[in-house]
Design a protein around this motif. Structure first.
Motif, PDB file in Angstrom:
ATOM      1  N   ALA A  59      12.970  -7.561  -2.758  1.00 32.00           N
ATOM      2  CA  ALA A  59      12.075  -9.329  -2.789  1.00 32.00           C
ATOM      3  C   ALA A  59      12.281 -10.067  -2.336  1.00 32.00           C
ATOM      4  N   ARG A  60      13.543 -10.649  -2.437  1.00 35.99           N
ATOM      5  CA  ARG A  60      14.919 -11.390  -2.167  1.00 35.99           C
ATOM      6  C   ARG A  60      13.970 -11.201  -0.655  1.00 35.99           C
ATOM      7  N   LEU A  61      14.438  -9.746   0.460  1.00 34.62           N
ATOM      8  CA  LEU A  61      14.660 -10.028   1.694  1.00 34.62           C
ATOM      9  C   LEU A  61      12.953 -10.031   1.903  1.00 34.62           C
ATOM     10  N   ALA A  62      11.921  -9.150   1.607  1.00 34.31           N
ATOM     11  CA  ALA A  62      10.785  -9.776   1.847  1.00 34.31           C
ATOM     12  C   ALA A  62      10.269 -10.802   1.893  1.00 34.31           C
ATOM     13  N   ASP A  63      10.392 -11.376   1.034  1.00 27.43           N
ATOM     14  CA  ASP A  63      10.557 -13.226   0.510  1.00 27.43           C
ATOM     15  C   ASP A  63      11.498 -14.439   1.979  1.00 27.43           C
ATOM     16  N   ALA A  64      12.465 -13.771   2.233  1.00 28.58           N
ATOM     17  CA  ALA A  64      12.656 -14.006   3.312  1.00 28.58           C
ATOM     18  C   ALA A  64      12.142 -14.321   4.629  1.00 28.58           C
ATOM     19  N   SER A  65      12.273 -12.507   4.662  1.00 29.37           N
ATOM     20  CA  SER A  65      11.426 -12.572   5.962  1.00 29.37           C
ATOM     21  C   SER A  65       9.911 -12.487   6.617  1.00 29.37           C
ATOM     22  N   ARG A  66       9.037 -13.039   5.580  1.00 33.43           N
ATOM     23  CA  ARG A  66       8.192 -13.819   5.625  1.00 33.43           C
ATOM     24  C   ARG A  66       8.356 -15.540   6.003  1.00 33.43           C
ATOM     25  N   LYS A  67       9.215 -15.905   5.805  1.00 30.11           N
ATOM     26  CA  LYS A  67       9.535 -17.220   5.709  1.00 30.11           C
ATOM     27  C   LYS A  67      10.225 -17.385   7.181  1.00 30.11           C
ATOM     28  N   ALA A  68      10.556 -16.813   7.872  1.00 36.65           N
ATOM     29  CA  ALA A  68      10.794 -16.360   9.148  1.00 36.65           C
ATOM     30  C   ALA A  68      10.450 -15.878   9.750  1.00 36.65           C
ATOM     31  N   GLY A  69       9.228 -15.000   9.713  1.00 39.10           N
ATOM     32  CA  GLY A  69       8.352 -14.650  11.176  1.00 39.10           C
ATOM     33  C   GLY A  69       8.803 -13.572  11.137  1.00 39.10           C
ATOM     34  N   VAL A  70      10.210 -12.889  10.521  1.00 41.65           N
ATOM     35  CA  VAL A  70      10.565 -11.421  10.688  1.00 41.65           C
ATOM     36  C   VAL A  70       9.823 -10.181  10.273  1.00 41.65           C
ATOM     37  N   GLU A  71       8.941  -9.372  10.374  1.00 44.03           N
ATOM     38  CA  GLU A  71       8.139  -8.567  10.669  1.00 44.03           C
ATOM     39  C   GLU A  71       8.310  -7.598   8.962  1.00 44.03           C
ATOM     40  N   VAL A  72       7.491  -7.289   8.050  1.00 42.61           N
ATOM     41  CA  VAL A  72       7.919  -6.766   6.414  1.00 42.61           C
ATOM     42  C   VAL A  72       7.091  -5.359   6.883  1.00 42.61           C
ATOM     43  N   ILE A  73       7.721  -4.493   6.495  1.00 42.26           N
ATOM     44  CA  ILE A  73       7.064  -3.218   7.144  1.00 42.26           C
ATOM     45  C   ILE A  73       7.030  -2.220   6.340  1.00 42.26           C
ATOM     46  N   TYR A  74       6.097  -1.588   5.191  1.00 40.59           N
ATOM     47  CA  TYR A  74       6.276  -0.113   4.516  1.00 40.59           C
ATOM     48  C   TYR A  74       5.830   0.535   5.395  1.00 40.59           C
ATOM     49  N   THR A  75       6.803   2.088   4.117  1.00 40.82           N
ATOM     50  CA  THR A  75       6.296   3.133   4.596  1.00 40.82           C
ATOM     51  C   THR A  75       6.337   4.168   3.064  1.00 40.82           C
ATOM     52  N   VAL A  76       5.379   5.108   2.729  1.00 44.00           N
ATOM     53  CA  VAL A  76       5.419   5.390   1.867  1.00 44.00           C
ATOM     54  C   VAL A  76       4.649   7.008   2.013  1.00 44.00           C
ATOM     55  N   MET A  77       5.380   8.126   0.577  1.00 40.34           N
ATOM     56  CA  MET A  77       5.122   9.701   0.824  1.00 40.34           C
ATOM     57  C   MET A  77       3.886   9.686   0.891  1.00 40.34           C
ATOM     58  N   GLU A  78       2.965   9.661   1.255  1.00 37.64           N
ATOM     59  CA  GLU A  78       1.352  10.036   1.885  1.00 37.64           C
ATOM     60  C   GLU A  78       0.690  11.107   2.233  1.00 37.64           C
ATOM     61  N   ASN A  79      -0.193  11.983   1.242  1.00 35.97           N
ATOM     62  CA  ASN A  79      -0.552  12.882   2.522  1.00 35.97           C
ATOM     63  C   ASN A  79      -1.506  12.440   3.464  1.00 35.97           C
ATOM     64  N   PHE A  80      -1.796  12.608   4.390  1.00 39.02           N
ATOM     65  CA  PHE A  80      -2.827  12.069   4.907  1.00 39.02           C
ATOM     66  C   PHE A  80      -4.148  12.707   5.142  1.00 39.02           C
ATOM     67  N   THR A  81      -4.243  13.931   4.553  1.00 43.47           N
ATOM     68  CA  THR A  81      -5.730  14.453   3.889  1.00 43.47           C
ATOM     69  C   THR A  81      -5.318  15.111   2.318  1.00 43.47           C
ATOM     70  N   GLU A  82      -6.901  15.101   1.921  1.00 38.58           N
ATOM     71  CA  GLU A  82      -6.361  14.927   0.237  1.00 38.58           C
ATOM     72  C   GLU A  82      -5.560  16.603  -0.060  1.00 38.58           C
ATOM     73  N   ASP A  83      -5.991  17.559   0.899  1.00 36.59           N
ATOM     74  CA  ASP A  83      -5.608  18.999   0.388  1.00 36.59           C
ATOM     75  C   ASP A  83      -4.032  18.735   0.875  1.00 36.59           C
ATOM     76  N   GLY A  84      -3.858  17.830   1.915  1.00 34.85           N
ATOM     77  CA  GLY A  84      -2.241  17.930   2.123  1.00 34.85           C
ATOM     78  C   GLY A  84      -2.178  19.530   3.320  1.00 34.85           C
ATOM     79  N   ARG A  85      -3.321  19.210   3.895  1.00 38.63           N
ATOM     80  CA  ARG A  85      -2.205  20.118   4.669  1.00 38.63           C
ATOM     81  C   ARG A  85      -2.228  19.721   6.238  1.00 38.63           C
ATOM     82  N   ASP A  86      -2.465  18.324   6.058  1.00 45.45           N
ATOM     83  CA  ASP A  86      -1.489  17.577   7.278  1.00 45.45           C
ATOM     84  C   ASP A  86       0.604  16.859   7.173  1.00 45.45           C
ATOM     85  N   ARG A  87       0.622  17.723   5.551  1.00 46.82           N
ATOM     86  CA  ARG A  87       1.955  17.611   5.317  1.00 46.82           C
ATOM     87  C   ARG A  87       3.442  18.082   6.299  1.00 46.82           C
ATOM     88  N   SER A  88       4.069  17.816   6.624  1.00 47.05           N
ATOM     89  CA  SER A  88       5.019  18.945   7.106  1.00 47.05           C
ATOM     90  C   SER A  88       6.054  20.085   6.244  1.00 47.05           C
TER      91      SER A  88
END
Lengths: 212, 212, 212, 212
Positions: A59-88
């Motif tokens: 949270a502190r890093l995200a806050d400092a990044s937003r103030k400085a113009g550093v891009e904040v990017i998230y990644t999450v584990m999540e299927n791209f389909t409902e039945d997960g056939r696209d999973r690795s």
């Protein structure tokens, strides 16, 4: 006669000065499924480390990044389909199944994304292998990625190594990551330290706040 | 209503039967530079483990693979240019510089490639990130990669994780790899065991010899 | 409220000034197999255009590039194995088979590579899809690629489109390419002109000679 | 002695039998922005061809695909961020800007995606270059892609060439695509016919309906 490296290919140190428009803060798998203490595996050291250190530090890093113009990017584990056939294949072999759009796939409230920040779904250990993350950050103009999140010895470790191989200056925020045990966390930091620059949150907040 | 995985996406085990035409044996960094005991860093445990176990085991696996029609593939650390300007940022930061075509870049005599086996130069930790390895093996028709070579906790570890993410059945030949110390070797096998199937050389030679 | 593009994402024109260290000259398939008038298909317009214009123009561009410090890069159609099992499905379907190390795979004498210039073998239409070309040129520091060679409406066209998609400033040297007929050459230049900047050899030689 | 290709690398024809679980139908850029006759450029031949042939043919193909268990996949031009900073350099140079989540980015009503079909946003000509499309379809198990949509001589052409290079059996549904003029449409079909199998919608509907 043997040729020598070009002058621009010789570096004294990995500790390059941060430039706001070229730096991104990556927050890995800080999602409900990972923090679901009730339904997931018992791992008291992890929840303790995540709640008292890693999450507040992200949270502190995200806050400092937003103030400085550093891009904040998230990644999450999540299927791209409902039945997960696209999973690795690996997620299929490991029986990881996090439905698209589910509560499990959501970033935890403490670290909620702000307007127009990217949240990239993945079904892999390193998002470099399974998403267009490299494409997106190159288009934005980033060459330096600060890595935080979960788990230190799995997705964090792997993402740092892949980013190093692919030409990014990788930085690990060592106290903004966690894994199942403190011992595994420490071992991982040592295992991948040759692929990145390792810094505390405090040092990074200062560097981000002072960057151009 | 929540959707369920497709039947073909449910696996009971990582231990799939080997099929000769779909399996490759990857030998990583078994090159003169790595085995140059005189000019490189002192690491007695590594040279001992490499000479008495890992190299003979790689030779046995290569021999069994050739007899069974399993593809044998090498990768070596080697610049694609003489001045190394093509090296990854990470190799530049780490000051790794192995001239194109040099003795250092050659596979060691004990494991000399046979006619028409591929030797892929790289300047990265995982060849998936920096070469067209995935392209080549998909064209050949492989979906399973047995990984051997050096170092267990660096290129071997990283290659296994990347291969797992990219849809390959990854197998580690646990006694056909080595790293600086025995302790680091053991720690690495544990660290990446969730991404692959781990087998001894003896078990793999038997499986390869019996495969279709 | 709708967001607007960032200032750095707005361009007035594709005609950016050339910078020597960031520009590469790519010479596609200028190899014996393509120029083998005796054994390949009859296509008189192609050989005429190649011999009287495209090849001399590539030579002038290569000469100017070397003097200015612009990287000269070659790609050729060439199997990575002797039996060609590594070839793309498309080369297998098309029955393209150019043995590794053969005379057919060699760059023509008129355009012989100089010391330490890269020659990248491929078995595909666009080398972006099948080789580590993007990786190599990013490591070298290039962001602008001048495309020349054969055939205007196949590998040249495809390479320009892929490079454009992947974030490179693509430039076509319109009189340093050729294909089977003049009509097809002209049609291709029109078909892909939206993906690149199109310039004559004369204009490019001048731009290269004057670049920093 | 020269080596010969392996038996499995020799093909008599591109016309392989379709297998339902290995085939995908790709619908490119069939979105409101493209069909916005009022606000976009005047191109009467395009709107006529799209409305009377390409769109109804895509609908027939999608319908047959759903019945047979062939995967239906969409791609649309759409920024991944609101300010479009993630767009490809080419989209920035071309001033293409289709806001995330906008009406312009939506698939047209006539071809509305069904439950759990994938819609992949892109900011490039070929989605192979800019998205994880190849990753997703490999995970699903597809090796054959039927291509439809807009524009025949831009995204359709480019996607067919990239898919061919990357090891997919590519099929163009020649009357389920369109571009600005009939002449350009016909020229494009000829230009890329060496990279794919070309079939009418009627023939494909029959093949899909009869496939296992």
């Amino acid at each position: 006669m043997t040729m020598k490296p070009r002058p621009q290919d010789i570096f004294e140190t990995r500790a390059q000065p941060l430039v706001a428009g070229r730096t991104g803060l990556l927050i890995i798998d800080a999602q409900n499924w990972v923090m679901d203490e009730k339904n997931r595996q018992p791992r008291p050291e992890f929840y303790e480390a995540a709640r008292t250190a890693a999450i507040p530090n992200m949270a502190r890093l995200a806050d400092a990044s937003r103030k400085a113009g550093v891009e904040v990017i998230y990644t999450v584990m999540e299927n791209f389909t409902e039945d997960g056939r696209d999973r690795s294949l690996d997620y299929k072999l490991s029986n990881f199944f996090i439905p698209k759009g589910s509560w499990d796939a959501k970033v935890i409230d403490e670290l909620a994304p702000q307007r127009d920040e990217m949240v990239i779904p993945k079904t892999s250990s390193s998002l470099f292998n399974s998403t267009n993350f490299e494409y997106l950050v190159r288009n934005i103009g980033l060459d330096t990625i600060i890595v935080t999140g979960f788990l230190t010895d799995q997705c964090v470790d792997h993402t740092i190594r892949d980013g190093a191989d692919r030409g990014f200056h990788m930085i690990c925020a060592t106290d903004a990551c966690a894994t199942d045990t403190k011992a595994r966390h420490e071992a991982a930091l040592k295992a991948f330290k040759g692929y990145c620059r390792s810094e505390t949150t405090a040092a990074l907040v200062e560097a981000i706040s002072g960057c151009k």
